[in-house]
Design a protein around this motif. Structure first.
Motif, mmCIF file in Angstrom:
data_model
loop_
_atom_site.group_PDB
_atom_site.id
_atom_site.type_symbol
_atom_site.label_atom_id
_atom_site.label_comp_id
_atom_site.label_asym_id
_atom_site.label_seq_id
_atom_site.Cartn_x
_atom_site.Cartn_y
_atom_site.Cartn_z
ATOM 1 N N LEU A 129 -20.569 -45.833 41.652
ATOM 2 C CA LEU A 129 -20.573 -45.833 43.116
ATOM 3 C C LEU A 129 -21.405 -44.711 43.708
ATOM 4 O O LEU A 129 -21.698 -44.732 44.908
ATOM 5 C CB LEU A 129 -19.133 -45.733 43.642
ATOM 6 N N LEU A 130 -21.778 -43.732 42.899
ATOM 7 C CA LEU A 130 -22.553 -42.591 43.398
ATOM 8 C C LEU A 130 -23.617 -42.219 42.372
ATOM 9 O O LEU A 130 -23.307 -41.638 41.334
ATOM 10 C CB LEU A 130 -21.633 -41.399 43.664
ATOM 11 N N PRO A 131 -24.883 -42.571 42.616
ATOM 12 C CA PRO A 131 -25.954 -42.218 41.684
ATOM 13 C C PRO A 131 -26.096 -40.708 41.538
ATOM 14 O O PRO A 131 -25.829 -39.939 42.470
ATOM 15 C CB PRO A 131 -27.202 -42.838 42.318
ATOM 16 N N GLY A 133 -27.632 -37.073 41.405
ATOM 17 C CA GLY A 133 -28.667 -36.404 42.183
ATOM 18 C C GLY A 133 -28.736 -36.828 43.633
ATOM 19 O O GLY A 133 -29.738 -36.561 44.310
ATOM 20 N N THR A 134 -27.701 -37.457 44.141
ATOM 21 C CA THR A 134 -27.701 -37.894 45.544
ATOM 22 C C THR A 134 -27.513 -36.693 46.474
ATOM 23 O O THR A 134 -26.644 -35.861 46.245
ATOM 24 C CB THR A 134 -26.562 -38.897 45.782
ATOM 25 N N PRO A 135 -28.329 -36.562 47.528
ATOM 26 C CA PRO A 135 -28.125 -35.458 48.477
ATOM 27 C C PRO A 135 -26.753 -35.536 49.145
ATOM 28 O O PRO A 135 -26.197 -36.630 49.342
ATOM 29 C CB PRO A 135 -29.256 -35.668 49.496
ATOM 30 N N GLY A 136 -26.218 -34.397 49.481
ATOM 31 C CA GLY A 136 -24.874 -34.331 50.052
ATOM 32 C C GLY A 136 -24.662 -35.176 51.288
ATOM 33 O O GLY A 136 -23.659 -35.904 51.388
ATOM 34 N N PRO A 137 -25.561 -35.139 52.280
ATOM 35 C CA PRO A 137 -25.315 -35.946 53.491
ATOM 36 C C PRO A 137 -25.300 -37.458 53.237
ATOM 37 O O PRO A 137 -24.717 -38.201 54.027
ATOM 38 C CB PRO A 137 -26.489 -35.566 54.412
ATOM 39 N N LEU A 138 -25.947 -37.897 52.155
ATOM 40 C CA LEU A 138 -26.017 -39.340 51.890
ATOM 41 C C LEU A 138 -24.864 -39.848 51.038
ATOM 42 O O LEU A 138 -24.752 -41.062 50.815
ATOM 43 C CB LEU A 138 -27.342 -39.676 51.191
ATOM 44 N N ILE A 139 -24.001 -38.946 50.565
ATOM 45 C CA ILE A 139 -22.926 -39.367 49.653
ATOM 46 C C ILE A 139 -21.984 -40.385 50.295
ATOM 47 O O ILE A 139 -21.720 -41.443 49.702
ATOM 48 C CB ILE A 139 -22.158 -38.133 49.137
ATOM 49 N N VAL A 141 -22.501 -42.495 52.738
ATOM 50 C CA VAL A 141 -23.206 -43.752 53.009
ATOM 51 C C VAL A 141 -23.441 -44.529 51.723
ATOM 52 O O VAL A 141 -23.222 -45.757 51.658
ATOM 53 C CB VAL A 141 -24.540 -43.468 53.721
ATOM 54 N N LEU A 142 -23.864 -43.833 50.659
ATOM 55 C CA LEU A 142 -24.140 -44.509 49.398
ATOM 56 C C LEU A 142 -22.877 -45.066 48.766
ATOM 57 O O LEU A 142 -22.900 -46.123 48.135
ATOM 58 C CB LEU A 142 -24.842 -43.557 48.429
ATOM 59 N N ILE A 143 -21.774 -44.358 48.915
ATOM 60 C CA ILE A 143 -20.509 -44.868 48.362
ATOM 61 C C ILE A 143 -20.136 -46.187 49.042
ATOM 62 O O ILE A 143 -19.715 -47.146 48.380
ATOM 63 C CB ILE A 143 -19.395 -43.816 48.523
ATOM 64 N N VAL A 144 -20.314 -46.248 50.365
ATOM 65 C CA VAL A 144 -20.004 -47.487 51.091
ATOM 66 C C VAL A 144 -20.942 -48.610 50.663
ATOM 67 O O VAL A 144 -20.519 -49.754 50.421
ATOM 68 C CB VAL A 144 -20.084 -47.249 52.610
ATOM 69 N N ILE A 145 -22.236 -48.289 50.537
ATOM 70 C CA ILE A 145 -23.221 -49.313 50.162
ATOM 71 C C ILE A 145 -22.947 -49.833 48.755
ATOM 72 O O ILE A 145 -22.968 -51.051 48.500
ATOM 73 C CB ILE A 145 -24.650 -48.742 50.279
#
Length: 227
Positions: A129-131, A133-139, A141-145
């Motif tokens: 659910l979380l690739p 090296g993901t930047p902190g602010p995008l965590i 959003v990426l989890i939801v996606i």
């Protein structure tokens, strides 16, 4: 009375009883049971060879832990191929054009792969659910996606199979109707249209086999992520 092109996808009924159960049961009756003889018939030998080849192809992306699913996946692919091919015969009903049936096959198997992953390796399963090296602010959003993309997998499996088979059946009906209408007025054009219909039918035979293989192959890939 105007007949809709989509009437062919309605489940036939007898005395108010849907016959889709009979259409689902029929493929299993057509396959002969193995014999106790030393030498099998040519049909049994050919059937065994196809099943062995399909099983080898399905197990290529799987590790040893997923090989216990071989019987289930091979049976599912044989079942889907048989139903898809029988649906190309005239005056037959194709159960795999029903989205409810395809979702009923895809959802439990997809859910089983998720449960296996959460039970055997929860950290690795949740890590998808979380690739890295993901930047902190995008965590967030990426989890939801990634969660949405995870839960949309069974829907994609069912819609893909339903849409491909439905489109093929509609094209066959449209071209065959055109050839029949043009037969009296323009026989040459009707002959050319019939040739296109034969070629399209051969293409649909290939599509019926390929879509069943893709359906099961994607399930094996989902299983490999969680084994």
């Amino acid at each position: 009375m105007t007949v809709s092109l989509f009437d062919q996808f309605m489940s036939p009924t007898l005395l108010g009883i849907p016959l889709i159960a009979l259409a689902i049961t029929l493929p299993w009756i057509m396959y002969p049971a193995p014999t106790t003889r030393w030498l099998n018939s040519r049909f049994l030998a050919l059937q065994g060879w196809f099943i062995n080849r399909f099983t080898q192809q399905l197990l290529l992306p799987l590790s040893l832990g997923g090989h216990k699913w071989a019987a289930l996946l091979t049976s599912l692919m044989t079942f889907l191929i048989t139903m898809n091919m029988l649906g190309l015969l005239p005056y037959t009903f194709t159960p795999t054009t029903q989205l409810s049936l395809n979702l009923g096959l895809a959802t439990p198997l997809w859910l089983a792969t998720i449960i296996i992953g959460v039970r055997n390796q929860p950290t690795h399963a949740l890590g998808h659910l979380l690739p890295e090296g993901t930047p902190g602010p995008l965590i967030p959003v990426l989890i939801v996606i990634e969660t949405i993309s995870l839960f949309i997998r069974p829907l994609a499996l069912g819609v893909r199979l339903t849409a491909n088979l439905t489109a093929g059946h509609l094209l066959i009906q449209l071209i065959s109707t055109t050839a029949f209408v043009l037969l009296s007025s323009m026989p040459t054009v009707a002959l050319l249209t019939s040739t296109v219909l034969v070629l399209l039918t051969l293409l649909e035979v290939a599509v019926a086999m390929i879509q069943a293989y893709v359906f099961v192959l994607l399930l094996t890939l989902y299983l490999q992520e969680n084994v």
